[in-house]
Design a protein around this motif. Structure first.
Motif, PDB file in Angstrom:
ATOM      1  N   MET A 112      -6.161  17.696   9.080  1.00 59.70           N
ATOM      2  CA  MET A 112      -6.773  18.683   9.967  1.00 59.70           C
ATOM      3  C   MET A 112      -6.071  20.029   9.927  1.00 59.70           C
ATOM      4  O   MET A 112      -6.223  20.844  10.849  1.00 59.70           O
ATOM      5  CB  MET A 112      -6.836  18.169  11.419  1.00 59.70           C
ATOM      6  CG  MET A 112      -7.536  16.841  11.597  1.00 59.70           C
ATOM      7  SD  MET A 112      -9.259  16.846  11.084  1.00 59.70           S
ATOM      8  CE  MET A 112     -10.004  17.830  12.365  1.00 59.70           C
ATOM      9  N   PHE A 113      -5.272  20.305   8.875  1.00 60.93           N
ATOM     10  CA  PHE A 113      -4.724  21.647   8.689  1.00 60.93           C
ATOM     11  C   PHE A 113      -5.820  22.556   8.134  1.00 60.93           C
ATOM     12  O   PHE A 113      -6.709  22.108   7.397  1.00 60.93           O
ATOM     13  CB  PHE A 113      -3.536  21.627   7.719  1.00 60.93           C
ATOM     14  CG  PHE A 113      -2.254  21.152   8.318  1.00 60.93           C
ATOM     15  CD1 PHE A 113      -1.378  22.037   8.928  1.00 60.93           C
ATOM     16  CD2 PHE A 113      -1.905  19.811   8.271  1.00 60.93           C
ATOM     17  CE1 PHE A 113      -0.189  21.608   9.477  1.00 60.93           C
ATOM     18  CE2 PHE A 113      -0.716  19.363   8.820  1.00 60.93           C
ATOM     19  CZ  PHE A 113       0.150  20.266   9.425  1.00 60.93           C
ATOM     20  N   GLU A 114      -5.764  23.819   8.480  1.00 63.07           N
ATOM     21  CA  GLU A 114      -6.735  24.795   7.987  1.00 63.07           C
ATOM     22  C   GLU A 114      -6.036  25.802   7.080  1.00 63.07           C
ATOM     23  O   GLU A 114      -4.896  26.192   7.330  1.00 63.07           O
ATOM     24  CB  GLU A 114      -7.380  25.538   9.162  1.00 63.07           C
ATOM     25  CG  GLU A 114      -8.141  24.637  10.116  1.00 63.07           C
ATOM     26  CD  GLU A 114      -8.681  25.397  11.318  1.00 63.07           C
ATOM     27  OE1 GLU A 114      -8.430  26.624  11.387  1.00 63.07           O
ATOM     28  OE2 GLU A 114      -9.339  24.785  12.174  1.00 63.07           O
ATOM     29  N   ARG A 115      -6.757  26.217   6.039  1.00 67.58           N
ATOM     30  CA  ARG A 115      -6.178  27.215   5.131  1.00 67.58           C
ATOM     31  C   ARG A 115      -6.455  28.608   5.674  1.00 67.58           C
ATOM     32  O   ARG A 115      -7.580  28.948   6.039  1.00 67.58           O
ATOM     33  CB  ARG A 115      -6.764  27.081   3.730  1.00 67.58           C
ATOM     34  CG  ARG A 115      -6.203  28.118   2.755  1.00 67.58           C
ATOM     35  CD  ARG A 115      -6.548  27.814   1.325  1.00 67.58           C
ATOM     36  NE  ARG A 115      -6.022  28.847   0.429  1.00 67.58           N
ATOM     37  CZ  ARG A 115      -6.037  28.771  -0.903  1.00 67.58           C
ATOM     38  NH1 ARG A 115      -6.538  27.680  -1.492  1.00 67.58           N
ATOM     39  NH2 ARG A 115      -5.550  29.744  -1.635  1.00 67.58           N
ATOM     40  N   ASN A 116      -5.396  29.418   5.728  1.00 63.67           N
ATOM     41  CA  ASN A 116      -5.513  30.796   6.172  1.00 63.67           C
ATOM     42  C   ASN A 116      -4.430  31.596   5.465  1.00 63.67           C
ATOM     43  O   ASN A 116      -3.254  31.515   5.820  1.00 63.67           O
ATOM     44  CB  ASN A 116      -5.371  30.898   7.693  1.00 63.67           C
ATOM     45  CG  ASN A 116      -5.770  32.259   8.214  1.00 63.67           C
ATOM     46  OD1 ASN A 116      -5.578  33.274   7.557  1.00 63.67           O
ATOM     47  ND2 ASN A 116      -6.326  32.290   9.419  1.00 63.67           N
ATOM     48  N   ASP A 117      -4.812  32.359   4.465  1.00 70.19           N
ATOM     49  CA  ASP A 117      -3.839  33.119   3.678  1.00 70.19           C
ATOM     50  C   ASP A 117      -3.498  34.470   4.295  1.00 70.19           C
ATOM     51  O   ASP A 117      -2.669  35.206   3.758  1.00 70.19           O
ATOM     52  CB  ASP A 117      -4.382  33.346   2.251  1.00 70.19           C
ATOM     53  CG  ASP A 117      -4.502  32.057   1.461  1.00 70.19           C
ATOM     54  OD1 ASP A 117      -3.752  31.114   1.793  1.00 70.19           O
ATOM     55  OD2 ASP A 117      -5.334  31.976   0.546  1.00 70.19           O
ATOM     56  N   ILE A 118      -4.130  34.804   5.407  1.00 72.64           N
ATOM     57  CA  ILE A 118      -3.913  36.132   6.011  1.00 72.64           C
ATOM     58  C   ILE A 118      -3.151  36.015   7.337  1.00 72.64           C
ATOM     59  O   ILE A 118      -2.026  36.501   7.465  1.00 72.64           O
ATOM     60  CB  ILE A 118      -5.262  36.842   6.240  1.00 72.64           C
ATOM     61  CG1 ILE A 118      -5.991  37.003   4.903  1.00 72.64           C
ATOM     62  CG2 ILE A 118      -5.038  38.201   6.891  1.00 72.64           C
ATOM     63  CD1 ILE A 118      -7.398  37.529   5.029  1.00 72.64           C
ATOM     64  N   ALA A 119      -3.760  35.362   8.319  1.00 70.67           N
ATOM     65  CA  ALA A 119      -3.130  35.194   9.641  1.00 70.67           C
ATOM     66  C   ALA A 119      -2.550  33.788   9.712  1.00 70.67           C
ATOM     67  O   ALA A 119      -3.258  32.833  10.010  1.00 70.67           O
ATOM     68  CB  ALA A 119      -4.140  35.439  10.749  1.00 70.67           C
ATOM     69  N   PHE A 120      -1.271  33.665   9.448  1.00 70.19           N
ATOM     70  CA  PHE A 120      -0.583  32.374   9.343  1.00 70.19           C
ATOM     71  C   PHE A 120      -0.108  31.942  10.715  1.00 70.19           C
ATOM     72  O   PHE A 120       0.721  32.617  11.338  1.00 70.19           O
ATOM     73  CB  PHE A 120       0.589  32.540   8.377  1.00 70.19           C
ATOM     74  CG  PHE A 120       1.245  31.253   7.971  1.00 70.19           C
ATOM     75  CD1 PHE A 120       0.494  30.136   7.637  1.00 70.19           C
ATOM     76  CD2 PHE A 120       2.632  31.156   7.900  1.00 70.19           C
ATOM     77  CE1 PHE A 120       1.110  28.958   7.238  1.00 70.19           C
ATOM     78  CE2 PHE A 120       3.250  29.989   7.501  1.00 70.19           C
ATOM     79  CZ  PHE A 120       2.479  28.891   7.173  1.00 70.19           C
ATOM     80  N   SER A 121      -0.631  30.824  11.211  1.00 72.89           N
ATOM     81  CA  SER A 121      -0.214  30.345  12.523  1.00 72.89           C
ATOM     82  C   SER A 121      -0.148  28.829  12.517  1.00 72.89           C
ATOM     83  O   SER A 121      -0.412  28.184  11.499  1.00 72.89           O
ATOM     84  CB  SER A 121      -1.179  30.845  13.615  1.00 72.89           C
ATOM     85  OG  SER A 121      -2.486  30.360  13.380  1.00 72.89           O
ATOM     86  N   ARG A 122       0.211  28.226  13.665  1.00 70.42           N
ATOM     87  CA  ARG A 122       0.398  26.780  13.740  1.00 70.42           C
ATOM     88  C   ARG A 122      -0.872  26.031  13.353  1.00 70.42           C
ATOM     89  O   ARG A 122      -1.979  26.426  13.707  1.00 70.42           O
ATOM     90  CB  ARG A 122       0.837  26.368  15.140  1.00 70.42           C
ATOM     91  CG  ARG A 122       2.285  26.706  15.429  1.00 70.42           C
ATOM     92  CD  ARG A 122       2.793  25.884  16.609  1.00 70.42           C
ATOM     93  NE  ARG A 122       2.129  26.188  17.848  1.00 70.42           N
ATOM     94  CZ  ARG A 122       2.594  27.031  18.759  1.00 70.42           C
ATOM     95  NH1 ARG A 122       3.725  27.662  18.540  1.00 70.42           N
ATOM     96  NH2 ARG A 122       1.940  27.252  19.868  1.00 70.42           N
ATOM     97  N   GLY A 123      -0.673  24.918  12.634  1.00 73.55           N
ATOM     98  CA  GLY A 123      -1.800  24.108  12.206  1.00 73.55           C
ATOM     99  C   GLY A 123      -2.513  24.673  10.993  1.00 73.55           C
ATOM    100  O   GLY A 123      -3.638  24.250  10.688  1.00 73.55           O
ATOM    101  N   GLN A 124      -1.879  25.613  10.278  1.00 71.26           N
ATOM    102  CA  GLN A 124      -2.494  26.238   9.119  1.00 71.26           C
ATOM    103  C   GLN A 124      -1.547  26.216   7.917  1.00 71.26           C
ATOM    104  O   GLN A 124      -0.338  25.977   8.062  1.00 71.26           O
ATOM    105  CB  GLN A 124      -2.900  27.681   9.436  1.00 71.26           C
ATOM    106  CG  GLN A 124      -3.945  27.788  10.548  1.00 71.26           C
ATOM    107  CD  GLN A 124      -4.307  29.220  10.859  1.00 71.26           C
ATOM    108  OE1 GLN A 124      -3.579  30.163  10.529  1.00 71.26           O
ATOM    109  NE2 GLN A 124      -5.452  29.407  11.512  1.00 71.26           N
ATOM    110  N   PHE A 125      -2.108  26.481   6.730  1.00 73.30           N
ATOM    111  CA  PHE A 125      -1.279  26.616   5.531  1.00 73.30           C
ATOM    112  C   PHE A 125      -1.833  27.750   4.680  1.00 73.30           C
ATOM    113  O   PHE A 125      -3.000  28.151   4.806  1.00 73.30           O
ATOM    114  CB  PHE A 125      -1.249  25.300   4.731  1.00 73.30           C
ATOM    115  CG  PHE A 125      -2.561  24.905   4.113  1.00 73.30           C
ATOM    116  CD1 PHE A 125      -2.895  25.286   2.809  1.00 73.30           C
ATOM    117  CD2 PHE A 125      -3.476  24.132   4.831  1.00 73.30           C
ATOM    118  CE1 PHE A 125      -4.108  24.911   2.244  1.00 73.30           C
ATOM    119  CE2 PHE A 125      -4.686  23.749   4.272  1.00 73.30           C
ATOM    120  CZ  PHE A 125      -5.015  24.142   2.971  1.00 73.30           C
TER     121      PHE A 125
END
Length: 705
Positions: free
Chosen positions: A178-191
């Motif tokens: 359930m991690f989400e990819r976000n290459d711009i706004a990096f926050s908890r629960g993301q990669f």
């Protein structure tokens, strides 16, 4: 497993013998222990010592978030090298789904999740799976449904330097967690992904992330990095990634669950149609089809917890998985303010069932939604093996199970109870529905087992307040005279009434006499209550009038007098628990006194007087024997959270058409930025009232711009 307690103080007064007795009883395998500790006797320090000596994973339950946060902060300081976790409801705002048939009103679920508390909940689950030296401070949220610990553990993704692992497989594994990819706004629960470098911000970490560097299909390096700067903090040999959400299910289980949900929906639709409930049949068919489509496409749907029975593969009617399932079989339960916490646990199930039954009957939810519920009291007792109840006024349940030898403290006062009488007392406090239960369901213990321990001596030598009885006639005038006397000495006063209107009217009347007064009751907002209490301690007001909020958990060292009006009106607000707890608010001042206005000495008043006399006798004897001079508690007053007020007049207000910012506007922007930083710091320290008040200040400033 090792718990190491760090404190500059050693057990004193009654603390040392209380610790020894509790530890001995727990080690003997007894199921029930009660610590009867008076206000200000250091019950938290006693609990910390018991945790250290027992050495078991521990769950410490509190009946509200504020007290839980206070306990969490204290235990973090006591056990800096152990995993002290915080698990409470992660909703800042929560409106449950409901339906009102009378007006045909459907209320959709609405909530606002606190990211910081969600992080702490995930950290709790991870610690319980990977460590043994864990202390969890929790609210009643711990008996509500949670994902299966087996699924949570099976979906963990371990990585190790030198392992053969395709980068794409690693990314797929993160998505399944359930991690989400976000290459711009990096926050908890993301990669985020940058070539052969993958940076993951686990939801349970605050300011750090994990960087995994690949060389071909091999993990070349694993590092812990600073989220803000990206600088490497340290290198790691390995790391285990936990799911980013609390409710996770393996793909095979999800497919089986969807098949079971479809079958239940078909059966339910047929039942509605057979009973000519066509609207309900259409309603449940549309709702279920939509949810299934969302689960197939997104792996998630709104209200997915209502399908938890199917997702976890449980049988109909089976209890849900909760935080208690994450603990090992042998753990210790401490229930703080047990006279409130125990009934609270017992009351959750019936209320939840009543609301969801209406939803099921009218086609808003499938019958399986009833299995997404809090634990029943019997289930809770079965899942907790050894318990310590902590309170200044233990309830019937604690007394019956702990079987004290000292009958002085038994609330019903006149001898032992039969099993039937005991059960009646327990039902009254725990099961308001009065459903039939066996005595064994409540673990009523046999005589001679288990233990109740008194902790009456305070480390500061303070005595219980003096109890004074005065007639009802002229109680207001008498109260005014006593208030003036205390105010002249620089002390504070609490006055308790029976109704909100009486509290407000009395507050207005006392103001007219020249006294600085305020009132507090349930209609006063939580943030405003904090400010009122701060004002009392800071002498901005001298007298506080209340009803039932001036009880457990209220720490006001400056209060030397408590006046209880209409004390002989026997009932919930004037029973012995209420009287003892209210009188205890004056126990932190060397001149503490509690005045009860009454024409009749009720059983509750008599019990309060007997208990107070007994405690004072022991406290005075101990002080004389050890040469202790009682001293009032001294504690710093919290800084004011009063709203920022702009001092600029309308002429200096920035015109909407202007591009440049004038000095007044710039100052406001700067103040907002500073307040936002303070708000984040307060939230990180679990000072939620302060954080919420700062949020309101920010909104007020933004409106002024």
């Amino acid at each position: 497993m090792s718990f190491t307690l760090h404190s500059e103080y050693a057990p004193s007064g009654d603390q040392a013998p209380a610790i020894d007795k509790l530890v001995k009883s727990i080690q003997a395998g007894n199921a029930h222990q009660t610590l009867l500790g008076v206000t200000g006797s250091g019950k938290t320090f006693t609990m910390a010592n018991v945790i250290e000596r027992i050495g078991k994973p521990t769950l410490l339950m509190s009946h509200n978030k504020t007290l839980a946060a206070q306990l969490y902060s204290e235990l973090k300081n006591f056990f800096p090298n152990n995993a002290v976790e915080y698990f409470v409801s992660y909703f800042d705002y929560y409106q449950p789904e409901a339906y009102i048939p009378r007006s045909d009103t459907y209320i959709e679920k609405d909530s606002s999740i606190n990211d910081e508390i969600e992080r702490l909940r995930l950290s709790t689950m991870g610690s319980l799976i990977t460590r043994e030296d864990v202390i969890v401070v929790a609210s009643v949220s711990c008996i509500y449904g949670l994902g299966s610990p087996e699924d949570y553990q099976n979906m963990m993704l371990p990585v190790k330097t030198g392992d053969e692992l395709d980068r794409e497989d690693f990314l797929s594994g993160l998505v399944s967690l359930m991690f989400e990819r976000n290459d711009i706004a990096f926050s908890r629960g993301q990669f985020r992904v940058r070539g052969d470098v993958v940076e993951v911000h686990p939801a349970y970490l605050e300011d750090t992330a994990i960087r995994v560097e690949f060389f071909g299909d091999e993990i070349e390096r694993i590092s812990e990095i600073d989220v803000l700067t990206g600088n490497r903090i340290c290198s790691l040999d390995s790391h285990t990634f936990f799911p980013a959400k609390q409710f996770v299910t393996e793909k095979e289980k999800l497919n089986r669950a969807i098949h079971a949900i479809k079958a239940e929906c078909t059966e339910r639709v047929e039942w509605f149609e057979k009973h000519d409930k066509l609207i309900e049949a259409q309603r449940i068919r549309m709702r279920t089809d939509f949810d299934i489509e969302m689960m197939q496409e997104m792996g998630f749907c709104q209200g997915i917890e209502n399908y938890s029975r199917h997702l976890t593969g449980r049988n109909a009617g089976a209890r849900p998985y909760t935080l208690l399932d994450f603990f090992p079989d042998d753990y210790l339960l401490l229930m703080d303010e047990s006279h409130v916490s125990v009934p609270q646990v017992g009351g959750m199930y019936e209320g939840d069932k009543s609301r969801k039954t209406v939803l099921v009957d009218h086609g808003f939810r499938l019958p399986s939604a009833l299995d997404n519920r809090p634990l029943q009291f019997k289930e809770f007792m079965q899942m907790t093996k050894q318990r310590v109840y902590v309170s200044a006024t233990p309830g019937p349940f604690e007394f019956i199970n702990s079987r004290p030898d000292n009958k002085r403290y038994i609330p019903w006062k006149r001898g032992e109870l039969s099993a039937a009488q005991a059960l009646k007392q327990i039902r009254k406090n725990i099961r308001p529905s009065g459903a039939d239960q066996n005595v064994d369901d409540f673990n009523v213990s046999s005589a001679g087992s288990n233990l109740i321990v008194e902790q009456i001596i305070r480390p500061t030598g303070l005595l219980d307040p003096v109890i004074t009885l005065k007639p009802l006639k002229g109680q207001i005038d008498e109260t005014i005279d006593m208030c003036r006397e205390r105010v002249d000495r620089g002390e504070r006063v609490l006055v308790t009434t029976l109704t909100k209107k009486t509290a407000e009217d009395l507050s207005d009347y006392l103001k007219e006499t020249g006294l600085k007064v305020s009132y507090i009751h349930a209609d006063v907002g939580a943030i405003e209550r904090v400010e009122i209490l701060r004002s009392l301690r800071a002498a901005e007001i001298d007298i506080l009038v209340g009803i039932n909020l001036l009880r457990e958990g209220l720490d006001l060292p400056e209060v030397s007098l408590v006046c209880i009006l209409d004390a002989d009106k026997e009932g919930f607000l004037r029973n012995e628990t209420s009287l003892i707890q209210t009188a205890g608010r004056a126990a932190r001042h060397v001149a503490g006194e509690c005045v009860l206005f009454c024409d009749e000495v009720t059983d509750s008043i008599q019990t309060l007087m007997q208990i107070s006399a007994y405690r004072r006798e022991r406290q005075i004897a101990y002080n004389e024997e050890h040469g202790i001079t009682p001293t009032s508690v001294i504690r710093a007053v919290q800084e004011s959270l009063s709203q920022y007020q702009s001092t600029q007049n309308d002429a200096n207000t920035l015109n909407q058409g202007m591009v440049a910012e004038d000095e007044a506007s710039y100052n406001a922007v700067q103040v907002i930025a500073e307040l936002e930083e303070e708000m984040r710091e307060a939230a990180a320290k679990l000072e939620f009232e302060r954080a919420a008040h700062l949020r309101d200040q920010i909104k007020q400033l933004q409106k002024q711009q």
